[in-house]
Design a protein around this motif. Sequence first.
Motif, PDB file in Angstrom:
ATOM      1  N   MET A   1       0.812  -1.196   0.000  1.00  0.00           N
ATOM      2  CA  MET A   1       0.000   0.000   0.000  1.00  0.00           C
ATOM      3  C   MET A   1       0.855   1.260   0.000  1.00  0.00           C
ATOM      4  O   MET A   1       0.654   2.131  -0.812  1.00  0.00           O
ATOM      5  N   LEU A   2       1.797   1.325   0.934  1.00  0.00           N
ATOM      6  CA  LEU A   2       2.709   2.462   0.993  1.00  0.00           C
ATOM      7  C   LEU A   2       4.117   1.970   0.682  1.00  0.00           C
ATOM      8  O   LEU A   2       4.504   0.897   1.119  1.00  0.00           O
ATOM      9  N   PRO A   3       4.900   2.750  -0.045  1.00  0.00           N
ATOM     10  CA  PRO A   3       6.220   2.277  -0.473  1.00  0.00           C
ATOM     11  C   PRO A   3       7.274   2.236   0.634  1.00  0.00           C
ATOM     12  O   PRO A   3       8.333   1.657   0.448  1.00  0.00           O
ATOM     13  N   GLU A   4       6.986   2.879   1.769  1.00  0.00           N
ATOM     14  CA  GLU A   4       7.942   2.916   2.874  1.00  0.00           C
ATOM     15  C   GLU A   4       7.192   3.179   4.171  1.00  0.00           C
ATOM     16  O   GLU A   4       6.044   3.596   4.149  1.00  0.00           O
ATOM     17  N   PRO A   5       7.827   2.936   5.303  1.00  0.00           N
ATOM     18  CA  PRO A   5       7.188   3.291   6.573  1.00  0.00           C
ATOM     19  C   PRO A   5       6.961   4.797   6.631  1.00  0.00           C
ATOM     20  O   PRO A   5       7.811   5.581   6.197  1.00  0.00           O
ATOM     21  N   VAL A   6       5.797   5.215   7.141  1.00  0.00           N
ATOM     22  CA  VAL A   6       5.466   6.638   7.206  1.00  0.00           C
ATOM     23  C   VAL A   6       5.072   7.032   8.615  1.00  0.00           C
ATOM     24  O   VAL A   6       4.581   6.225   9.395  1.00  0.00           O
ATOM     25  N   GLU A   7       5.316   8.294   8.918  1.00  0.00           N
ATOM     26  CA  GLU A   7       4.790   8.893  10.140  1.00  0.00           C
ATOM     27  C   GLU A   7       3.480   9.560   9.754  1.00  0.00           C
ATOM     28  O   GLU A   7       3.448  10.457   8.897  1.00  0.00           O
ATOM     29  N   VAL A   8       2.392   9.107  10.356  1.00  0.00           N
ATOM     30  CA  VAL A   8       1.072   9.619   9.997  1.00  0.00           C
ATOM     31  C   VAL A   8       0.933  11.041  10.511  1.00  0.00           C
ATOM     32  O   VAL A   8       1.126  11.312  11.698  1.00  0.00           O
ATOM     33  N   LEU A   9       0.599  11.938   9.582  1.00  0.00           N
ATOM     34  CA  LEU A   9       0.447  13.345   9.926  1.00  0.00           C
ATOM     35  C   LEU A   9      -1.016  13.736  10.086  1.00  0.00           C
ATOM     36  O   LEU A   9      -1.376  14.462  11.014  1.00  0.00           O
ATOM     37  N   ALA A  23       4.433  11.270   6.187  1.00  0.00           N
ATOM     38  CA  ALA A  23       5.774  11.589   5.679  1.00  0.00           C
ATOM     39  C   ALA A  23       6.615  10.322   5.739  1.00  0.00           C
ATOM     40  O   ALA A  23       6.671   9.653   6.778  1.00  0.00           O
ATOM     41  N   GLY A  24       7.256   9.991   4.648  1.00  0.00           N
ATOM     42  CA  GLY A  24       8.115   8.803   4.596  1.00  0.00           C
ATOM     43  C   GLY A  24       9.277   8.924   5.553  1.00  0.00           C
ATOM     44  O   GLY A  24       9.943   9.955   5.604  1.00  0.00           O
ATOM     45  N   GLN A  25       9.540   7.882   6.324  1.00  0.00           N
ATOM     46  CA  GLN A  25      10.619   7.926   7.303  1.00  0.00           C
ATOM     47  C   GLN A  25      11.994   7.793   6.666  1.00  0.00           C
ATOM     48  O   GLN A  25      12.984   8.196   7.259  1.00  0.00           O
ATOM     49  N   LYS A  26      12.075   7.236   5.484  1.00  0.00           N
ATOM     50  CA  LYS A  26      13.371   7.104   4.809  1.00  0.00           C
ATOM     51  C   LYS A  26      13.632   8.271   3.873  1.00  0.00           C
ATOM     52  O   LYS A  26      14.740   8.804   3.841  1.00  0.00           O
ATOM     53  N   THR A  27      12.627   8.647   3.085  1.00  0.00           N
ATOM     54  CA  THR A  27      12.840   9.671   2.061  1.00  0.00           C
ATOM     55  C   THR A  27      12.308  11.036   2.446  1.00  0.00           C
ATOM     56  O   THR A  27      12.695  12.035   1.850  1.00  0.00           O
ATOM     57  N   GLY A  28      11.384  11.104   3.407  1.00  0.00           N
ATOM     58  CA  GLY A  28      10.763  12.369   3.776  1.00  0.00           C
ATOM     59  C   GLY A  28       9.667  12.780   2.815  1.00  0.00           C
ATOM     60  O   GLY A  28       9.039  13.820   2.975  1.00  0.00           O
ATOM     61  N   GLN A  29       9.419  11.971   1.799  1.00  0.00           N
ATOM     62  CA  GLN A  29       8.399  12.262   0.800  1.00  0.00           C
ATOM     63  C   GLN A  29       7.009  12.131   1.424  1.00  0.00           C
ATOM     64  O   GLN A  29       6.762  11.247   2.239  1.00  0.00           O
ATOM     65  N   VAL A  30       6.090  13.014   1.035  1.00  0.00           N
ATOM     66  CA  VAL A  30       4.725  12.974   1.550  1.00  0.00           C
ATOM     67  C   VAL A  30       3.920  11.959   0.741  1.00  0.00           C
ATOM     68  O   VAL A  30       3.943  11.963  -0.494  1.00  0.00           O
ATOM     69  N   HIS A  31       3.222  11.068   1.459  1.00  0.00           N
ATOM     70  CA  HIS A  31       2.385  10.050   0.819  1.00  0.00           C
ATOM     71  C   HIS A  31       0.941  10.267   1.254  1.00  0.00           C
ATOM     72  O   HIS A  31       0.670  10.492   2.437  1.00  0.00           O
TER      73      HIS A  31
END
Length: 125
Positions: A1-9, A23-31
């Motif tokens: 579902m999501l390409p990386e672990p994210v911090e839910v905003l 926000a992706g925990q590895k890339t910082g990209q917003v998902h």
Amino acid sequence: MLPEPVEVLVVTPLGDAFKIVGAGQKTGQVHQRVLRLDQLQFLEATPGHQLFDGDAARFRLGIEAARLGLAYEYDPYFSLSISRVDPLPHQLEAVYDYFMHLPRIRFLLADDPGAGKNDHGRPIT
């Protein structure tokens, strides 16, 4: 579902679904994803704080590897200081002052103490 672990905003309810922005925990990209209730069961939550329940033996190996990697910066002869070899000054000079500075090392450095001498320490003629 999501390409990386994210911090839910942000979580926004949308009828029988939810819009999740993280926000992706590895890339910082917003998902951003819209997930139905049946899809939410596949999400995995991790603790908000760091756990310290890792494998102690692996941690020790990692620390030892870092220590050995840094040891050369402070003691260029580190490998010799922890070995059972007692090199002589001319051997250290040959290896560290000459051979190690060459772009390609293609030498065999052999030292045979006592070669060519008799039992009295005199050269054999």
